[in-house]
Design a protein around this motif. Structure first.
Motif, short mmCIF file in Angstrom:
data_model
loop_
_atom_site.label_atom_id
_atom_site.label_comp_id
_atom_site.label_asym_id
_atom_site.label_seq_id
_atom_site.Cartn_x
_atom_site.Cartn_y
_atom_site.Cartn_z
N GLU A 202 2.60 11.84 -0.30
CA GLU A 202 2.92 12.79 0.76
C GLU A 202 3.82 13.86 0.16
O GLU A 202 4.87 13.55 -0.39
N ASN A 203 3.36 15.11 0.25
CA ASN A 203 4.10 16.22 -0.37
C ASN A 203 4.41 15.95 -1.85
O ASN A 203 5.47 16.28 -2.36
N GLY A 204 3.45 15.31 -2.50
CA GLY A 204 3.58 15.07 -3.94
C GLY A 204 4.40 13.85 -4.31
O GLY A 204 4.51 13.50 -5.49
N GLN A 205 4.97 13.15 -3.33
CA GLN A 205 5.81 11.99 -3.61
C GLN A 205 5.08 10.70 -3.27
O GLN A 205 4.25 10.67 -2.36
N LEU A 206 5.44 9.62 -4.00
CA LEU A 206 4.90 8.31 -3.69
C LEU A 206 5.66 7.74 -2.50
O LEU A 206 6.88 7.59 -2.55
N ILE A 207 4.95 7.38 -1.44
CA ILE A 207 5.57 6.90 -0.21
C ILE A 207 4.98 5.54 0.16
O ILE A 207 3.76 5.41 0.27
N PRO A 208 5.82 4.51 0.36
CA PRO A 208 5.29 3.22 0.83
C PRO A 208 4.64 3.37 2.20
O PRO A 208 5.16 4.08 3.07
N LEU A 209 3.52 2.72 2.37
CA LEU A 209 2.75 2.86 3.60
C LEU A 209 2.77 1.57 4.42
O LEU A 209 3.15 1.56 5.58
N GLU A 210 2.35 0.48 3.79
CA GLU A 210 2.29 -0.81 4.47
C GLU A 210 2.48 -1.92 3.44
O GLU A 210 2.34 -1.69 2.24
N LYS A 211 2.74 -3.12 3.94
CA LYS A 211 2.76 -4.30 3.08
C LYS A 211 1.65 -5.24 3.55
O LYS A 211 1.59 -5.57 4.74
N ILE A 212 0.80 -5.64 2.65
CA ILE A 212 -0.32 -6.52 2.98
C ILE A 212 -0.10 -7.85 2.28
O ILE A 212 0.20 -7.87 1.08
N ARG A 213 -0.27 -8.93 3.00
CA ARG A 213 -0.11 -10.24 2.38
C ARG A 213 -1.48 -10.79 2.02
O ARG A 213 -2.33 -11.00 2.88
N LEU B 74 0.87 -1.17 0.00
CA LEU B 74 0.00 0.00 0.00
C LEU B 74 0.90 1.22 0.00
O LEU B 74 1.88 1.29 0.75
N LEU B 75 0.59 2.18 -0.85
CA LEU B 75 1.35 3.42 -0.92
C LEU B 75 0.39 4.59 -0.81
O LEU B 75 -0.83 4.46 -0.99
N HIS B 76 0.95 5.76 -0.50
CA HIS B 76 0.15 6.97 -0.55
C HIS B 76 1.03 8.09 -1.08
O HIS B 76 2.18 7.87 -1.45
N GLN C 134 -4.45 -10.83 -1.48
CA GLN C 134 -5.29 -9.91 -2.23
C GLN C 134 -6.52 -9.44 -1.45
O GLN C 134 -6.88 -8.27 -1.45
N LYS C 135 -7.18 -10.36 -0.75
CA LYS C 135 -8.45 -10.04 -0.11
C LYS C 135 -8.29 -9.02 1.01
O LYS C 135 -9.21 -8.26 1.30
N LYS C 136 -7.12 -9.02 1.66
CA LYS C 136 -6.92 -8.11 2.79
C LYS C 136 -6.66 -6.67 2.34
O LYS C 136 -6.80 -5.74 3.13
N VAL C 137 -6.26 -6.49 1.09
CA VAL C 137 -5.85 -5.17 0.63
C VAL C 137 -7.01 -4.18 0.66
O VAL C 137 -6.90 -3.08 1.21
N LYS D 241 -9.82 -4.35 2.27
CA LYS D 241 -10.27 -4.13 3.65
C LYS D 241 -9.41 -3.07 4.32
O LYS D 241 -9.90 -2.17 5.00
N ARG D 242 -8.09 -3.17 4.13
CA ARG D 242 -7.19 -2.21 4.75
C ARG D 242 -7.32 -0.83 4.11
O ARG D 242 -7.24 0.20 4.81
N MET D 243 -7.53 -0.78 2.80
CA MET D 243 -7.74 0.51 2.14
C MET D 243 -8.96 1.21 2.71
O MET D 243 -8.96 2.43 2.95
N LEU D 244 -10.00 0.44 2.95
CA LEU D 244 -11.23 1.01 3.50
C LEU D 244 -11.01 1.48 4.94
O LEU D 244 -11.51 2.54 5.34
N GLU D 245 -10.24 0.71 5.71
CA GLU D 245 -9.92 1.12 7.08
C GLU D 245 -9.15 2.45 7.09
O GLU D 245 -9.45 3.35 7.89
N LEU D 246 -8.19 2.57 6.20
CA LEU D 246 -7.41 3.82 6.12
C LEU D 246 -8.29 4.98 5.69
O LEU D 246 -8.15 6.11 6.18
N MET D 247 -9.21 4.70 4.78
CA MET D 247 -10.14 5.73 4.33
C MET D 247 -11.00 6.21 5.51
O MET D 247 -11.21 7.42 5.70
N ASN D 248 -11.47 5.28 6.32
CA ASN D 248 -12.30 5.64 7.47
C ASN D 248 -11.51 6.41 8.51
O ASN D 248 -12.04 7.31 9.17
N GLU D 249 -10.23 6.06 8.66
CA GLU D 249 -9.38 6.77 9.62
C GLU D 249 -9.07 8.19 9.18
O GLU D 249 -9.02 9.12 9.99
#
Length: 286
Positions: free
Chosen positions: A195-206, A191-193, A208-211, A213-221
């Protein structure tokens, strides 16, 4: 006279929005098979993704200085105020080129109202900024209002995305060859996002199905007022998975407007097929 909104092809907005709101789009260049193509004009992103799946490595280059000069002079001669909202300067030299041409044109047309803005955004995150400003421009909002809106949206735009194959990020120098190899073997989805216009690694998810779910959690946060703002999902030739993510968002937030569109060649040539990107504001929509 309305302020003319200009964007480049890395905004990934569907043609219907470009036409509806009178946005002027300029194209980055795609280099493939020893040929140069104007993004979204001479080549479509599906062609680029198919080439990448076949082992080819397309490159991209910024909008040419002459393209900007000709365009800015065209509006200067008409006396029509313009705002060019640019792809993040951390991802392309297009913004700097536009600034140079802005200076040249304003020397010749000192009364011309021309603003060049680095959005620090990419793909439909950038597109959502352009879209909101263009909507207000169509309603005859003044230059000050448009610039304030652009600044607010670009400073509060969240980008969360995942790529299907780390090989493409490796080619672009975003991850090492070793990390790409190990990640592919273990089915790790980064997962990347932005920050200040740059691509920054955020997390590693193992897995496909969990990805999603985690994107939605980050969106809610991170997000606010998610049911009442336009949300965008761009994808690397994978509309089915993009729609799956959109449905999860609709079920949770009742969001009415979700723009789903393919990532264009300018971004897709680096992220690769299978990329899924999610964009939303971390403040109430205005």
């Amino acid at each position: 006279m309305n302020v003319q909104i200009i964007a480049d092809s890395a905004s990934d907005l569907p043609d219907s929005y470009i036409e509806q709101y009178g946005i002027k789009r300029v194209s980055l260049t795609v280099h493939l098979d020893d040929q140069d193509y104007l993004d979204a004009v001479d080549i479509q992103s599906k062609d680029v993704y198919d080439a990448m799946r076949n082992g080819k490595a397309p490159k991209t280059s910024q909008v040419s200085p002459q393209t900007f000069k000709d365009l800015f002079e065209e509006y200067a001669k008409k006396g029509q105020p313009c705002i060019y909202l640019a792809l993040s300067s951390e991802l392309s030299g297009t913004y700097q080129t536009a600034k140079m041409m802005q200076q040249e044109v304003l020397e010749e047309y000192p009364d011309f109202q021309l603003e060049v803005i680095d959005t620090h955004c990419a793909s439909l995150g950038y597109g959502l900024v352009v879209l909101r400003v263009a909507q207000l421009a169509q309603e005859n909002a003044d230059m000050e209002t448009l610039l304030k809106t652009a600044e607010s949206h670009m400073n509060h735009m969240e980008h969360i995305f995942t790529v299907d194959d780390l090989e493409y990020l490796k080619r672009g120098g975003r991850v090492s060859a070793a990390a790409a190899f190990v990640g592919t073997m273990l089915k790790i989805k980064p997962l990347l996002h932005v920050e200040n216009g740059q691509l920054i690694p955020l997390e590693k998810i193992r897995g496909q199905k969990k990805v999603f779910k985690r994107m939605l959690e980050l969106m809610n946060e991170r997000g606010e007022d998610l049911g009442n703002q336009p949300i965008a999902i761009s994808h690397g030739d994978d509309a089915e998975r993009a729609e799956q993510l959109a449905e999860m968002i609709r079920e949770e937030h009742g969001t009415q407007e979700i723009i789903i569109h393919q990532i264009g060649s300018a971004i897709g040539a680096h992220a690769g097929p299978g990329t899924i990107a999610l964009f939303f504001l971390n403040k109430p929509y205005e």
